[in-house]
Design an enzyme around this catalytic site. Structure first.
Site, PDB file in Angstrom:
ATOM      1  N   SER A   1       0.811  -1.213   0.000  1.00  0.00           N
ATOM      2  CA  SER A   1       0.000   0.000   0.000  1.00  0.00           C
ATOM      3  C   SER A   1       0.843   1.261   0.000  1.00  0.00           C
ATOM      4  O   SER A   1       0.418   2.297  -0.486  1.00  0.00           O
ATOM      5  CB  SER A   1      -0.939  -0.008   1.208  1.00  0.00           C
ATOM      6  OG  SER A   1      -0.193  -0.066   2.417  1.00  0.00           O
TER       7      SER A   1
ATOM      8  N   VAL B   1       8.830  -2.845  -4.105  1.00  0.00           N
ATOM      9  CA  VAL B   1      10.148  -3.456  -4.221  1.00  0.00           C
ATOM     10  C   VAL B   1      10.409  -3.757  -5.681  1.00  0.00           C
ATOM     11  O   VAL B   1       9.588  -4.408  -6.342  1.00  0.00           O
ATOM     12  CB  VAL B   1      10.257  -4.742  -3.384  1.00  0.00           C
ATOM     13  CG1 VAL B   1      11.646  -5.357  -3.535  1.00  0.00           C
ATOM     14  CG2 VAL B   1       9.968  -4.453  -1.917  1.00  0.00           C
TER      15      VAL B   1
ATOM     16  N   ASP C   1       8.598  -8.607  13.785  1.00  0.00           N
ATOM     17  CA  ASP C   1       7.675  -8.978  12.717  1.00  0.00           C
ATOM     18  C   ASP C   1       8.161 -10.214  11.960  1.00  0.00           C
ATOM     19  O   ASP C   1       8.172 -10.250  10.733  1.00  0.00           O
ATOM     20  CB  ASP C   1       7.471  -7.808  11.748  1.00  0.00           C
ATOM     21  CG  ASP C   1       6.170  -7.917  10.959  1.00  0.00           C
ATOM     22  OD1 ASP C   1       5.279  -8.686  11.370  1.00  0.00           O
ATOM     23  OD2 ASP C   1       6.047  -7.230   9.925  1.00  0.00           O
TER      24      ASP C   1
END
Length: 337
Positions: free
Chosen positions: A13, A17, A121
């Site tokens: 969003s 990459v 994460d």
């Protein structure tokens, strides 16, 4: 350094990459966001620039460019042709391969934890694959172990203490590792049939339950996952302890090289550079950024009785919406929804 942007490898969003080449012909990946939405990228740059390990994706630099009248922040990283663990899974990983990859993930965790860094994460989408195995990537949610910042990461992989907003230390990465091993086995989320983040967080934090361990796994593998998913963070095994677990201890296995080479990004790589001359040469004519740390405001809100989703830190929503750009076999690309 002047560089040329190649084809898109993935898009979220707020960040994209792409493959890229330098003026000396070096191949690397560039993660790009508009400067005004680059807080996580700049934080990632700070951590990647000081981490040197064969189990961490390598840092190549950063710059700011002006493209199509927008100021863009670019983070340069090692190009990993196998894509992510999620790309590699596709229902094809056997237990020996999972063991091999898990050992490398833990070696990366041992390294960052020894440097007082919590990844925050860990999940399949943030583990990148090449011919030698896997490396930890995406440090946009990382923190110093004693740093007081809002809770961050992806709800499905959060530890109970994180879901309750209590703490996010090294044990939180271990819980996420256990969830990631389940993801490698099943190709699915560690919490099946749950899509609402608030419901997931309530279940993780207050139900007393843990993700279901897949059947058909060896007793050693099940025990390894159980050691990762101990609900009490003080009793949960650490990364160094897990390195000596029989599931990954001294196992030697032959990794199928076609596993990563045949992944979507591996296929894309075959034709990418034939058309790179048509790509935009963006260079780095603007001043190098200071890449300073940002105070990130998002936090966990009340979970009990709160129907409004917390304003999550970093790339939670971005990861939900992340698309992989794949070859259609005829020189073009298609986007996975």
């Amino acid at each position: 350094m002047r560089w040329t942007r190649g084809h898109v490898l993935g898009r979220g969003s707020s960040a994209t990459v792409s493959a890229a080449t330098s003026n000396t012909g070096e191949l690397f990946a560039v993660k790009t966001a508009t400067l005004s939405h680059s807080e996580c990228l700049q934080r990632e740059q700070q951590f990647l620039s000081i981490l040197k390990s064969p189990f961490i994706v390598s840092y190549k630099g950063c710059d700011i460019t002006k493209e199509k009248k927008k100021i863009m922040y670019n983070l340069f990283m090692q190009y990993m042709p196998g894509g992510t663990i999620v790309d590699a899974i596709n229902g094809q990983l056997n237990e020996a391969q999972i063991s091999h990859y898990t050992r490398q993930i833990i070696q990366g965790l041992v390294y960052i934890h020894s440097n007082n860094i919590v990844h925050c994460d860990i999940k399949g989408a943030n583990i990148l694959v090449n011919e030698n195995g896997v490396k930890l990537a995406d440090f946009g949610c990382a923190k110093w172990v004693n740093e007081h910042v809002p809770v961050r990461g992806t709800p499905m992989f959060m530890a109970p203490e994180v879901a309750r907003g209590e703490e996010q230390g090294f044990p939180a990465d271990i819980w996420a590792l256990g969830c990631t091993v389940i993801e490698m086995v099943t190709g699915c989320s560690p919490w099946l049939n749950m899509t609402d983040p608030v419901s997931v967080l309530y279940k993780i934090g207050f139900s007393g339950e843990s993700p279901e361990i897949p059947s058909g796994f060896s007793s050693q593998a099940k025990d390894f996952i159980n050691k990762c998913l101990i609900r009490d963070p003080k009793a949960r095994w650490g990364a160094t302890e897990l390195l000596n677990h029989p599931f990954i201890g001294q196992l030697e296995c032959d990794i199928d090289r076609d596993l990563w080479a045949g992944s979507p990004t591996g296929i894309l790589d075959q034709y990418m550079w034939n058309s790179i001359g048509e790509s935009q040469s963006v260079g780095s004519d603007l001043i190098q950024p200071m890449c300073s740390s940002f105070s990130l405001r998002q936090r966990i809100e009340q979970l009990e009785g709160n129907s409004e989703m917390a304003n999550w830190k970093c790339e939670m929503e971005e990861e939900i919406n992340w698309m992989t750009i794949r070859s259609n076999g005829s020189g073009g690309v298609v986007e996975d929804d």
